[in-house]
Scaffold this active site. Structure first.
Site, PDB file in Angstrom:
ATOM      1  N   SER A   1       4.919  10.228-106.842  1.00 25.56           N
ATOM      2  CA  SER A   1       5.673   9.069-106.363  1.00 25.56           C
ATOM      3  C   SER A   1       7.014   8.957-107.070  1.00 25.56           C
ATOM      4  CB  SER A   1       4.851   7.795-106.592  1.00 25.56           C
ATOM      5  OG  SER A   1       5.594   6.644-106.265  1.00 25.56           O
TER       6      SER A   1
ATOM      7  N   GLU B   1       3.531   3.101-120.872  1.00 25.68           N
ATOM      8  CA  GLU B   1       3.286   4.479-121.310  1.00 25.68           C
ATOM      9  C   GLU B   1       2.838   5.361-120.147  1.00 25.68           C
ATOM     10  OE1 GLU B   1       0.466   7.096-124.331  1.00 25.68           O
ATOM     11  OE2 GLU B   1       0.874   4.992-124.804  1.00 25.68           O
ATOM     12  N   ARG B   2       2.085   4.805-119.204  1.00 26.21           N
ATOM     13  CA  ARG B   2       1.602   5.591-118.072  1.00 26.21           C
ATOM     14  C   ARG B   2       2.781   6.101-117.244  1.00 26.21           C
ATOM     15  NH1 ARG B   2      -0.131   3.829-112.975  1.00 26.21           N
ATOM     16  NH2 ARG B   2      -1.550   5.257-111.918  1.00 26.21           N
TER      17      ARG B   2
END
Length: 293
Positions: free
Chosen positions: A66, A94-95
């Site tokens: 994405s 963080e992801r």
């Protein structure tokens, strides 16, 4: 002298600490007009005290795809890195940072907040619990950290997180399970419902292995745990001591002589009894005849 954790209200929530980073425009308005800026991805690092440890590769791959197509829409919330001059330490996001590395981005949008170590940790925990799809163990560990480090009560956590107090209490109970069960829960081999049922079992680790092997439902697990608890609490009859070889040999000799089953029960005081079991009146007559000789 040990200093007790300072109890601070969670009512101000994330928006007061880091602002709402749901969109760049709103992030710019939050926290006194802090603006969104860009930073080289190599100058951004994760918080070593980040409470979340498990990031599913398939989720990161999906987010990376994405990001390649649309970029990073939500800016990361960061603070000045206390250990790297000119760098930034992630407070929330963080992801996205991990996925952006997979997407080979060179820069990321960030919003800078001036936060202490304690505030950064508190925000990271709350952000994870509120906004991420944590497994039950990570959620419970987040609650435990907030209580241990910051002195928050279950009631205050429930109010701040929009959860019931029983939800917080049940989540924390999962951490009392054996490590092997917690690992099954973390890996998704057991659900939180299964794990809560195992808490009442006298041997949660053994029952967990049985639940996984047999593919039991939560209700089946609850029923099995109740049955094991009842069995464990039922007084057991003391086992009779095993008979020695001489006693067994004498029983065999008497059985051969009478033609019926013979049992000898010998007590420690030297006394005892001999029982002859017959299966018909004919056998009883035979025993009487033998004994009357």
């Amino acid at each position: 002298m040990t200093r007790k954790p300072q109890q601070r209200g969670l009512g101000r929530g994330l928006s007061a600490l880091i602002g709402d980073d749901s969109a760049p425009a709103e992030a710019e308005k939050a926290g006194g007009g802090a603006a969104v800026q860009t930073a080289p991805i190599e100058m951004i690092r994760a918080n070593p005290d980040q409470p979340r440890r498990d990031f599913r590769e398939e989720d990161l791959a999906e987010l990376a795809a994405s990001i390649r197509e649309k970029g990073v829409i939500q800016p990361l919330v960061v603070r000045t890195d206390p250990k790297k001059e000119g760098g930034w330490q992630i407070v929330a996001g963080e992801r996205r940072w991990r996925a952006a590395q997979r997407a080979q981005l060179h820069e990321l949008p960030i919003v800078v907040r001036e936060l202490s170590d304690d505030e950064a940790l508190e925000v990271a925990i709350i952000e994870n619990i509120q906004r991420a799809d944590l497994n039950p163990v990570e959620e419970a560990l987040g609650y435990r950290q907030l209580m241990d480090k910051f002195g928050h009560t279950q009631e205050k956590l429930a109010e701040a997180m929009g959860k019931s107090r029983s939800h917080i209490a049940n989540a924390l109970r999962l951490l009392t399970l054996p490590e092997s069960v917690v690992e099954h829960l973390r890996a998704g081999r057991l659900s939180a419902g299964h794990a809560r049922a195992l808490i009442t079992s006298p041997d949660p680790a053994a029952l967990a292995e049985q639940v996984i092997a047999r593919g039991l439902s939560v209700r089946q697990t609850e029923a099995l745990a109740r049955a094991q608890k009842v069995e464990a609490n039922t007084p057991k009859k003391p086992k009779k001591p095993e008979k020695d070889a001489d006693t067994r040999a004498l029983e065999a000799d008497l059985a051969a002589a009478t033609g019926v089953k013979v049992a000898i029960e010998h007590r420690n005081d030297g006394a005892g009894e001999v029982r002859l079991r017959y299966g018909s009146l004919e056998e009883l007559d035979s025993i009487c005849s033998i004994l009357s000789r």
